[in-house]
Design an enzyme around this catalytic site. Structure first.
Site, PDB file in Angstrom:
ATOM      1  N   SER A 145       0.836  -1.199   0.000  1.00  0.00           N
ATOM      2  CA  SER A 145       0.000   0.000   0.000  1.00  0.00           C
ATOM      3  C   SER A 145       0.875   1.256   0.000  1.00  0.00           C
ATOM      4  O   SER A 145       1.761   1.386  -0.837  1.00  0.00           O
ATOM      5  CB  SER A 145      -0.944  -0.026   1.207  1.00  0.00           C
ATOM      6  OG  SER A 145      -1.928   0.981   1.095  1.00  0.00           O
ATOM      7  N   ASP A 208      -7.995  -4.414  -7.113  1.00  0.00           N
ATOM      8  CA  ASP A 208      -7.481  -3.541  -6.050  1.00  0.00           C
ATOM      9  C   ASP A 208      -7.551  -2.072  -6.476  1.00  0.00           C
ATOM     10  O   ASP A 208      -6.977  -1.672  -7.489  1.00  0.00           O
ATOM     11  CB  ASP A 208      -6.040  -3.941  -5.733  1.00  0.00           C
ATOM     12  CG  ASP A 208      -5.458  -3.155  -4.563  1.00  0.00           C
ATOM     13  OD1 ASP A 208      -6.144  -2.273  -4.019  1.00  0.00           O
ATOM     14  OD2 ASP A 208      -4.297  -3.438  -4.197  1.00  0.00           O
ATOM     15  N   HIS A 343      -7.205  -5.444  -1.690  1.00  0.00           N
ATOM     16  CA  HIS A 343      -6.009  -4.700  -1.286  1.00  0.00           C
ATOM     17  C   HIS A 343      -5.314  -5.369  -0.109  1.00  0.00           C
ATOM     18  O   HIS A 343      -4.109  -5.163   0.107  1.00  0.00           O
ATOM     19  CB  HIS A 343      -6.389  -3.259  -0.925  1.00  0.00           C
ATOM     20  CG  HIS A 343      -5.203  -2.376  -0.677  1.00  0.00           C
ATOM     21  ND1 HIS A 343      -4.200  -2.186  -1.600  1.00  0.00           N
ATOM     22  CD2 HIS A 343      -4.842  -1.639   0.421  1.00  0.00           C
ATOM     23  CE1 HIS A 343      -3.284  -1.370  -1.104  1.00  0.00           C
ATOM     24  NE2 HIS A 343      -3.647  -1.027   0.120  1.00  0.00           N
TER      25      HIS A 343
END
Length: 632
Positions: A145, A208, A343
């Site tokens: 991330s 994602d 994610h």
């Protein structure tokens, strides 16, 4: 058939395993999974700037950076939201992150860059890196991330560090998982030029949202990040995941992000296809689109243990959008929830990769079929199946074809200019002969060309113009990024450009002052006067040899001589007012002569340099560092 086995993937993800088992996918899969494990561990320790995995028996060290779930760390407050939160990269920290000839620095996401700079400014990070280097460990930077961009900056920083210190070490590697885009096309161009691109591997899932979110305008991301980041924060700490309860909100977020991302991809596709659609140009003039672009190798994990790797950045951009498009409105809510849940699902995807025997590399397939009817052989059938499973429409495949054709066009352009090398060399050989001829007449070629008394002076001018045409064609291609990214870093072209600049630029300076262009416009060295072909080739050399910018004045000193002569003789400026410039010129000439960058003919009695120098005060000439060169 381009099905990549363990051995072939080992080649694609080179240097990521133990050296004794360099083609072993299982070893690589373990390292990838270990890097992800530490990236998630970093999430759970946000108070630490990074976590390290180091073992005595391992050949590598993993640095993992935590993501951040604070909106302030995703949207810089100092930068206007109109500009997507980007800022020009600091070239003192990242000197390679620019287009060399165009002299344009890369733009990067300012908030992510600031996070990295806070880490690198503290001694602990550099100390740990230096320890790993001393122990001959390969360094792997990882991040999930928002930790992904920090890992990217760290990798580029280490490449720059190794280069500046002239340290021979294994290339660092960067592994990101669900990383947002964080830099413009110049960043990727620079990384590919330096041949670092293969060391960046980005894992993303089909839906994602985070790898796509920076393609939406900041005015929108500012609204949605405060809602979705807490969701990620909560679920990244737990083994079980929950869903956002507001299904309608999630659906709207996904649709809006993808709509904005599609606008970016559509404009990029139009440029790739050479579209003359004036509507696109008109919209682009008042609707600002995201500047962020992918780079490196992307590994698309799209379900059923299927993996597609892509290196072409234009193809990656199109895949980011088209692979996550809905096949029908009915699946909107489900896919929207998946855009969040995926994610945090990389562990599952990586487990699937570990057991996967077939990985497809899009760049390796010769043809991309538009549909099953175009599948003439097993290779076409294989890639067609993969593209079908990604849900790619005919339009999407046309965009992928355009991305490939754009890359092929760059290669074709280089082949075209490569064929001109012999003509360039021959023309420069003629000018070298002209230089020798002038020296036998006891007058330097600069002054002979400036006076234009003889037929050979005229013929030399023709060769100058021929060379200018060939080099200007190259410069125009570079300005439009129509040559392969590595072109400006190729040793052979840097050497040829340097040879050309040193030999031919004095002709241009002589022509400039012969025609008194300085009176009509400005000094030769001012932007707009000096031809770009010399700026470009000078910057190539300075970058290649890692020397200060502007330090290659051995081809332009004649302009300094002319200007000093005008100031001190024509304008009657006192010597003391120009003394520092005179001393600097003399010192440079001595250094360049000692380094054989300028030749003896510069100091012949009838040259502009010597005639001007002899007008300087006798006391100065008596102690001048070039007096022996002039009197001998």
């Amino acid at each position: 058939m381009q099905c990549f086995t363990k051995e072939n993937l080992g080649r694609d993800l080179k240097n990521m395993g133990e050296e004794r088992q360099e083609n072993n996918l299982e070893v690589r899969a373990k390292i990838i999974k270990k890097a992800f494990h530490y990236a998630m561990k970093a999430h759970k320790n946000p108070e630490k700037p990074f976590v390290i995995r180091k073992r005595c028996l391992s050949s590598n060290v993993i640095f993992a950076f935590p993501g951040t779930w604070s909106t302030a760390d995703w949207i810089p407050t100092e930068t206007s939201t109109r500009h997507f939160g980007q800022a020009k990269v600091n070239l003192e920290v990242f000197p390679s992150l620019r287009s060399i000839g165009n002299d344009e620095a890369a733009s990067v996401h300012d908030a992510f860059l600031r996070r990295f700079l806070l880490i690198v400014e503290k001694p602990k990070f550099q100390n740990e890196v230096e320890k790993a280097l001393k122990r001959k460990k390969q360094i792997i930077f990882a991040g999930h991330s928002g930790g992904g961009p920090v890992a990217i900056y760290a990798t580029v920083w280490l490449f720059e560090y190794l280069r500046s210190k002239k340290i021979q070490a294994s290339s660092p590697f960067c592994l990101t998982f669900g990383s947002p885009l964080m830099a413009d096309h110049i960043f990727g161009h620079a990384v590919r030029r330096e041949k670092w691109s293969d060391c960046f591997i980005h894992f993303i899932t089909r839906y994602d949202i985070i790898p796509r979110i920076m393609l939406a305008p900041p005015s929108y991301t500012e609204q949605i990040l405060p809602e979705i980041l807490p969701f990620f924060s909560k679920n990244s700490q737990n083994s079980t995941q929950t869903s956002l309860e507001n299904d309608e909100f999630v659906t709207v977020v996904f649709e809006n992000v993808m709509r904005n991302a599609s606008s970016v991809a559509s404009q990029a596709a139009c440029k790739l296809m050479g579209s003359t659609n004036y509507l696109v140009d008109t919209i682009s003039s008042f609707v600002e689109l995201s500047p962020y672009r992918p780079f490196g190798t992307y590994v698309f994990c799209y379900g059923n243990k299927k993996v597609l790797t892509v290196r072409n950045p234009d193809a990656v951009l199109q895949l980011l959008i088209y692979s996550s498009q809905l096949s029908s409105r009915d699946e909107g809510s489900e896919v929207a929830q998946m855009s969040l849940s995926e994610h945090l699902a990389y562990k599952t995807k990586l487990d699937e990769i570990a057991g996967n025997q077939e990985i497809y590399c899009l760049d390796k397939f010769r043809e991309l079929p538009l549909n099953s009817e175009e599948c003439a052989d097993s290779e076409a059938q294989t890639i067609n199946t993969a593209l079908n499973e990604l849900g790619l429409s005919v339009r999407a495949r046309l965009c992928l074809r355009a991305a490939r054709e754009a890359e092929n066009h760059k290669i074709a352009n280089q082949k075209k200019i490569d064929t001109n090398r012999d003509n360039m060399e021959k023309a420069m050989t003629v000018l070298e002969g002209y230089r020798t001829s002038c020296e036998t007449r006891r007058v330097g070629y600069y002054d002979s060309f400036k006076l234009q008394k003889y037929q050979e002076d005229f013929m030399a001018n023709i060769k100058r113009l021929e060379l200018a045409g060939m080099w200007d064609e190259i410069i125009e291609m570079l300005k439009r990024y129509e040559l392969p990214d590595g072109f400006e870093g190729e040793d052979s072209w840097v050497e040829l450009g340097t040879k050309y600049r040193r030999l031919v630029e004095p002709f241009d300076i002589a022509n400039y002052y012969r025609n008194s262009l300085n009176a009509d416009t400005q000094l030769y060295m001012k932007p707009g006067s000096r031809p770009k072909r010399y700026w470009y080739t000078q910057r190539w050399r300075e970058h290649k040899e890692n020397i200060p910018r502007g330090s290659s004045g051995e081809s332009t000193f004649w302009a300094d001589v002319e200007q000093l002569r005008i100031e001190m003789i024509a304008n009657k400026t006192p010597f003391n007012s120009e003394k520092e410039k005179v001393l600097e010129l003399e010192e440079n000439l001595k250094a360049w002569y000692d380094a054989t960058l300028v030749k003896k003919d510069v100091f012949l009695p009838e040259t502009t340099l010597v005639k001007w120098w002899k007008t300087l005060p006798e006391q100065h000439r008596a102690s001048s560092c070039i007096k022996e060169l002039i009197s001998s």
